[in-house]
Scaffold this motif. Structure first.
Motif, mmCIF file in Angstrom:
data_model
loop_
_atom_site.group_PDB
_atom_site.id
_atom_site.type_symbol
_atom_site.label_atom_id
_atom_site.label_comp_id
_atom_site.label_asym_id
_atom_site.label_seq_id
_atom_site.Cartn_x
_atom_site.Cartn_y
_atom_site.Cartn_z
ATOM 1 N N ARG A 191 7.093 141.622 21.437
ATOM 2 C CA ARG A 191 6.997 142.003 22.857
ATOM 3 C C ARG A 191 8.252 142.752 23.291
ATOM 4 O O ARG A 191 8.175 143.784 23.956
ATOM 5 C CB ARG A 191 6.793 140.746 23.698
ATOM 6 C CG ARG A 191 6.711 141.027 25.183
ATOM 7 C CD ARG A 191 6.647 139.753 26.007
ATOM 8 N NE ARG A 191 6.347 140.085 27.380
ATOM 9 C CZ ARG A 191 5.398 139.543 28.096
ATOM 10 N NH1 ARG A 191 4.626 138.611 27.583
ATOM 11 N NH2 ARG A 191 5.191 139.911 29.335
ATOM 12 N N LYS A 192 9.426 142.250 22.875
ATOM 13 C CA LYS A 192 10.686 142.915 23.240
ATOM 14 C C LYS A 192 10.745 144.331 22.687
ATOM 15 O O LYS A 192 11.188 145.256 23.360
ATOM 16 C CB LYS A 192 11.879 142.108 22.722
ATOM 17 C CG LYS A 192 12.129 140.831 23.484
ATOM 18 C CD LYS A 192 13.284 140.068 22.872
ATOM 19 C CE LYS A 192 13.352 138.655 23.424
ATOM 20 N NZ LYS A 192 14.262 137.805 22.685
ATOM 21 N N ARG A 193 10.291 144.510 21.443
ATOM 22 C CA ARG A 193 10.295 145.847 20.839
ATOM 23 C C ARG A 193 9.431 146.813 21.635
ATOM 24 O O ARG A 193 9.799 147.962 21.857
ATOM 25 C CB ARG A 193 9.766 145.793 19.401
ATOM 26 C CG ARG A 193 10.747 145.267 18.413
ATOM 27 C CD ARG A 193 10.206 145.469 17.021
ATOM 28 N NE ARG A 193 10.930 144.640 16.089
ATOM 29 C CZ ARG A 193 10.596 144.457 14.845
ATOM 30 N NH1 ARG A 193 9.524 145.044 14.359
ATOM 31 N NH2 ARG A 193 11.303 143.698 14.057
ATOM 32 N N LEU A 194 8.248 146.341 22.047
ATOM 33 C CA LEU A 194 7.374 147.199 22.835
ATOM 34 C C LEU A 194 7.997 147.540 24.181
ATOM 35 O O LEU A 194 7.970 148.694 24.617
ATOM 36 C CB LEU A 194 6.014 146.528 23.038
ATOM 37 C CG LEU A 194 5.140 146.381 21.790
ATOM 38 C CD1 LEU A 194 3.889 145.582 22.121
ATOM 39 C CD2 LEU A 194 4.770 147.736 21.220
ATOM 40 N N GLU A 195 8.564 146.544 24.843
ATOM 41 C CA GLU A 195 9.185 146.793 26.155
ATOM 42 C C GLU A 195 10.368 147.747 26.028
ATOM 43 O O GLU A 195 10.577 148.600 26.893
ATOM 44 C CB GLU A 195 9.599 145.463 26.791
ATOM 45 C CG GLU A 195 8.399 144.646 27.233
ATOM 46 C CD GLU A 195 8.743 143.247 27.705
ATOM 47 O OE1 GLU A 195 7.906 142.653 28.417
ATOM 48 O OE2 GLU A 195 9.833 142.737 27.358
ATOM 49 N N GLN A 196 11.141 147.640 24.947
ATOM 50 C CA GLN A 196 12.271 148.553 24.728
ATOM 51 C C GLN A 196 11.786 149.985 24.524
ATOM 52 O O GLN A 196 12.518 150.933 24.794
ATOM 53 C CB GLN A 196 13.107 148.111 23.531
ATOM 54 C CG GLN A 196 13.938 146.876 23.832
ATOM 55 C CD GLN A 196 14.576 146.278 22.581
ATOM 56 O OE1 GLN A 196 14.290 146.683 21.465
ATOM 57 N NE2 GLN A 196 15.436 145.297 22.794
ATOM 58 N N ALA A 197 10.552 150.143 24.038
ATOM 59 C CA ALA A 197 9.974 151.473 23.847
ATOM 60 C C ALA A 197 9.176 151.922 25.074
ATOM 61 O O ALA A 197 8.394 152.872 25.006
ATOM 62 C CB ALA A 197 9.072 151.472 22.616
ATOM 63 N N ASP A 198 9.378 151.218 26.212
ATOM 64 C CA ASP A 198 8.716 151.545 27.481
ATOM 65 C C ASP A 198 7.195 151.415 27.427
ATOM 66 O O ASP A 198 6.467 152.152 28.092
ATOM 67 C CB ASP A 198 9.102 152.946 27.968
ATOM 68 C CG ASP A 198 10.569 153.026 28.350
ATOM 69 O OD1 ASP A 198 11.092 152.023 28.877
ATOM 70 O OD2 ASP A 198 11.200 154.077 28.112
ATOM 71 N N VAL A 199 6.709 150.468 26.628
ATOM 72 C CA VAL A 199 5.281 150.160 26.600
ATOM 73 C C VAL A 199 5.055 148.997 27.563
ATOM 74 O O VAL A 199 5.751 147.984 27.492
ATOM 75 C CB VAL A 199 4.829 149.770 25.177
ATOM 76 C CG1 VAL A 199 3.357 149.361 25.182
ATOM 77 C CG2 VAL A 199 5.066 150.912 24.202
#
Length: 197
Positions: free
Chosen positions: A12-20
């Motif tokens: 989830r953190k990876r996606l949020e860091q990629a603005d998803v």
């Protein structure tokens, strides 16, 4: 559809860091869900299921980078030039990591081969592999990329430059010609795309 076993909160953190944008799940079993470029990811307790028309757009963000991959590519056209399509497969020690196909309009067979190679390398780069071993059944394209053959065609020269730019993203790479039987999955994907166009 692919299943990625992982720490879903880290994912989830990876996606949020990629603005998803990540939203709450739709059921009690879903931890969260996210969509990006035609793909949807749904998280459960210890895995994320990715599906849709472009799953690699999310898979690349969720998988841990590094490692080695074998990349297979093939282009197909009906007539030369004619309606054309591409197919590609990325394989690791765990099996098929990603595969894809698409129609690309009207092209020559050599243009389609290059487009398939470019699409496969873009995906391998996005997945963060350190090392790629590329295999295709077009001897011409393989020898052009290796510098053994030249080309007078400006469009093919431009595509070869794009391939070399993509290969530069990897710590190590090889490209080799293989018989069509070894490249059958990429060939099947390209032909299926043409059949359904």
């Amino acid at each position: 559809m692919s299943v990625i076993e992982c720490d879903v909160e880290e994912a989830r953190k990876r996606l949020e860091q990629a603005d998803v944008a990540v939203e709450s799940g739709n059921t009690d079993h879903e931890r969260w869900r996210a969509s990006r470029q035609g793909a949807t990811a749904v998280a459960y307790d210890d895995k994320v299921v990715v599906q849709g028309s472009n799953p690699q757009s999310i898979e690349a963000l969720l998988r841990e980078g590094g490692g080695r991959a074998h990349v297979y590519f093939d282009g197909a056209c009906r007539g030369n030039p004619g309606p054309a399509a591409i197919g590609w497969v990325i394989v690791t020690g765990d099996g098929i990591a990603a595969e894809g196909s698409d129609t690309i309009g009207r092209a020559t067979n050599n243009q389609a081969e290059y487009e398939a190679l470019i699409a496969a390398l873009e995906t391998a780069r996005d997945f963060g592999y350190d090392e790629v071993h590329v295999r295709g059944d077009s001897e011409l394209i393989v020898k052009q990329v290796r510098g053994e053959y030249d080309t007078n065609n400006p469009e093919l020269r431009e595509k070869r430059v794009t391939v070399h730019e993509l290969l530069a993203a990897f710590d190590e790479w090889t490209i080799e010609h293989v018989p069509r039987e070894i490249n059958d999955r990429a060939d099947d994907l390209a032909n299926e795309a043409l059949d359904h166009a």
